[in-house]
Design a protein around this motif. Structure first.
Motif, PDB file in Angstrom:
ATOM      1  N   SER A  60      -7.167   2.432  -3.686  1.00 10.22           N
ATOM      2  CA  SER A  60      -6.748   1.230  -2.969  1.00 10.22           C
ATOM      3  C   SER A  60      -7.946   0.559  -2.294  1.00 10.22           C
ATOM      4  O   SER A  60      -8.018  -0.675  -2.228  1.00 10.22           O
ATOM      5  CB  SER A  60      -5.680   1.581  -1.931  1.00 10.22           C
ATOM      6  OG  SER A  60      -4.495   1.996  -2.569  1.00 10.22           O
ATOM      7  N   GLY A  66      -6.291  -5.915   3.710  1.00  8.47           N
ATOM      8  CA  GLY A  66      -6.752  -4.829   2.850  1.00  8.47           C
ATOM      9  C   GLY A  66      -6.675  -3.490   3.556  1.00  8.47           C
ATOM     10  O   GLY A  66      -6.274  -2.481   2.959  1.00  8.47           O
ATOM     11  N   GLY A  70       0.810  -1.207   0.000  1.00  6.55           N
ATOM     12  CA  GLY A  70       0.000   0.000   0.000  1.00  6.55           C
ATOM     13  C   GLY A  70       0.844   1.258   0.000  1.00  6.55           C
ATOM     14  O   GLY A  70       0.435   2.295  -0.528  1.00  6.55           O
ATOM     15  N   ALA A  95      -3.187  -2.161   3.600  1.00 12.05           N
ATOM     16  CA  ALA A  95      -2.794  -1.614   2.302  1.00 12.05           C
ATOM     17  C   ALA A  95      -3.342  -0.196   2.124  1.00 12.05           C
ATOM     18  O   ALA A  95      -2.644   0.690   1.620  1.00 12.05           O
ATOM     19  CB  ALA A  95      -3.294  -2.518   1.178  1.00 12.05           C
ATOM     20  N   VAL A  96      -4.579   0.018   2.536  1.00 11.22           N
ATOM     21  CA  VAL A  96      -5.172   1.355   2.435  1.00 11.22           C
ATOM     22  C   VAL A  96      -4.444   2.331   3.353  1.00 11.22           C
ATOM     23  O   VAL A  96      -4.148   3.473   2.968  1.00 11.22           O
ATOM     24  CB  VAL A  96      -6.673   1.308   2.781  1.00 11.22           C
ATOM     25  CG1 VAL A  96      -7.254   2.718   2.819  1.00 11.22           C
ATOM     26  CG2 VAL A  96      -7.435   0.456   1.770  1.00 11.22           C
ATOM     27  N   HIS A 132      -1.337   3.339   1.753  1.00 16.13           N
ATOM     28  CA  HIS A 132      -1.537   4.315   0.685  1.00 16.13           C
ATOM     29  C   HIS A 132      -1.714   5.724   1.250  1.00 16.13           C
ATOM     30  O   HIS A 132      -1.175   6.689   0.704  1.00 16.13           O
ATOM     31  CB  HIS A 132      -2.769   3.939  -0.141  1.00 16.13           C
ATOM     32  CG  HIS A 132      -3.034   4.874  -1.280  1.00 16.13           C
ATOM     33  ND1 HIS A 132      -2.418   4.756  -2.497  1.00 16.13           N
ATOM     34  CD2 HIS A 132      -3.823   5.976  -1.374  1.00 16.13           C
ATOM     35  CE1 HIS A 132      -2.823   5.726  -3.300  1.00 16.13           C
ATOM     36  NE2 HIS A 132      -3.682   6.479  -2.640  1.00 16.13           N
ATOM     37  N   ALA A 172      -3.667  -3.025  -3.617  1.00 18.21           N
ATOM     38  CA  ALA A 172      -4.537  -3.372  -2.495  1.00 18.21           C
ATOM     39  C   ALA A 172      -5.198  -4.726  -2.717  1.00 18.21           C
ATOM     40  O   ALA A 172      -5.362  -5.512  -1.778  1.00 18.21           O
ATOM     41  CB  ALA A 172      -5.590  -2.289  -2.302  1.00 18.21           C
TER      42      ALA A 172
END
Length: 216
Positions: free
Chosen positions: A118, A95, A17, A98-99, A102, A67
Motif C-alpha cells: 500500500s 495515502g 486501505g 490507506a496504509v 491496511h 492506496a
C-alpha cells in the motif's frame, strides 16, 4: 479548511486501505486464514509464499491500487481553497490513512499486513519518477539476496536520498514523507530484522511449498 468532502475522502481512504485482500482471498478460495500460515503476515508476499503466484499477484496489484486510489480521491473530494502546499499535505494524509487501514483493517479485526504494498501505491501517486528508480533498486537487491524483507527495507532506506538528491525535491511535506517511509518500513519489519540477525529469515521460494485448494 476541513469541509465535508475532506472528511468523506479521509473515511474512504481508510476504508479502501482496510480491504483485506489477502485475508479474503485466503478465506474465499482456500478456506484458510493467511494470518495463520507462512510468516503470519496478511500481505502479498506471504500470499504468494503460501498460496502461490496466481493468488498472490492479484493481491499485490490490488493492495498497491487501493492506496493509489485513496491518494487520487483528492481530485474529486477536497477543498478548492487549499494552497498548493496544503493540497500536497492533504494527499499525503489520504495515502497515510490507506496504509493505516491496511495495517489495521476494520474489516479484518484490525490485524493486517505490514503496509509495504500500500505504501508503494502512495509512492506511485506522489513520486512516480522516483518510484521507477526504487523499483529497479528493489529488483536488483532481490536478485542478489532473494529476501523480500531485505529488498523492501533497503529500498525504503535509500528512498529519501533518491527523492532529495536525484530528483531535487523541494516540497518539505514530500521530503518529510520520504523520510517517514525510510523509518516506517524497517519498523514494520521488526520481526524480519530479528530473523535476519539470527540467520533464520527465509529466502523467497515463489510458493514452492504453497497450499492449494486440494491440499488446503
Amino acid at each position: 479548511m476541513i469541509n465535508a468532502e475532506v472528511l468523506v475522502a479521509a473515511l474512504l481512504a481508510y476504508l479502501l486501505g482496510s480491504i483485506p485482500t489477502s485475508v479474503w482471498v485466503g478465506k474465499w478460495f482456500f478456506n484458510l486464514d493467511i494470518r495463520t500460515h507462512g510468516s503470519g503476515n496478511a500481505g502479498a508476499t506471504n500470499t504468494i509464499r503460501v498460496f502461490g503466484l496466481k493468488a498472490g499477484l492479484p493481491v499485490l496489484v490490488f493492495d498497491v491500487f487501493k492506496a493509489w486510489l485513496a491518494v487520487t480521491l483528492s481530485h474529486w473530494l477536497g477543498n478548492d481553497n487549499f494552497t498548493v502546499n496544503q493540497e500536497v499535505v492533504y494527499r499525503i494524509i489520504l495515502g497515510g490513512l490507506a496504509v493505516i487501514g491496511h495495517v489495521y483493517p476494520v474489516f479484518a479485526g484490525f490485524r493486517g499486513g505490514k503496509g509495504v504494498a500500500s505504501l508503494v501505491g502512495v509512492v506511485i501517486a506522489l513520486f512516480p519518477a522516483a518510484f521507477l528508480v526504487i523499483l529497479v533498486f528493489f529488483i536488483l537487491v532481490f536478485i542478489v539476496t532473494r529476501i523480500v524483507s531485505v529488498s523492501s527495507m533497503s529500498s525504503a532506506l535509500v528512498f529519501p536520498f533518491i527523492v532529495i538528491f536525484v530528483f531535487d525535491e523541494k516540497s518539505l511535506p514530500l521530503i518529510i514523507l520520504a523520510v517517514a517511509v525510510a523509518l516506517f518500513v524497517p519498523y514494520t519489519h521488526r520481526e524480519n530484522i530479528k530473523r535476519l540477525i539470527n540467520g533464520t529469515e527465509k529466502k523467497f521460494d515463489f510458493g514452492k511449498n504453497r497450499i492449494t485448494k486440494e491440499n488446503g
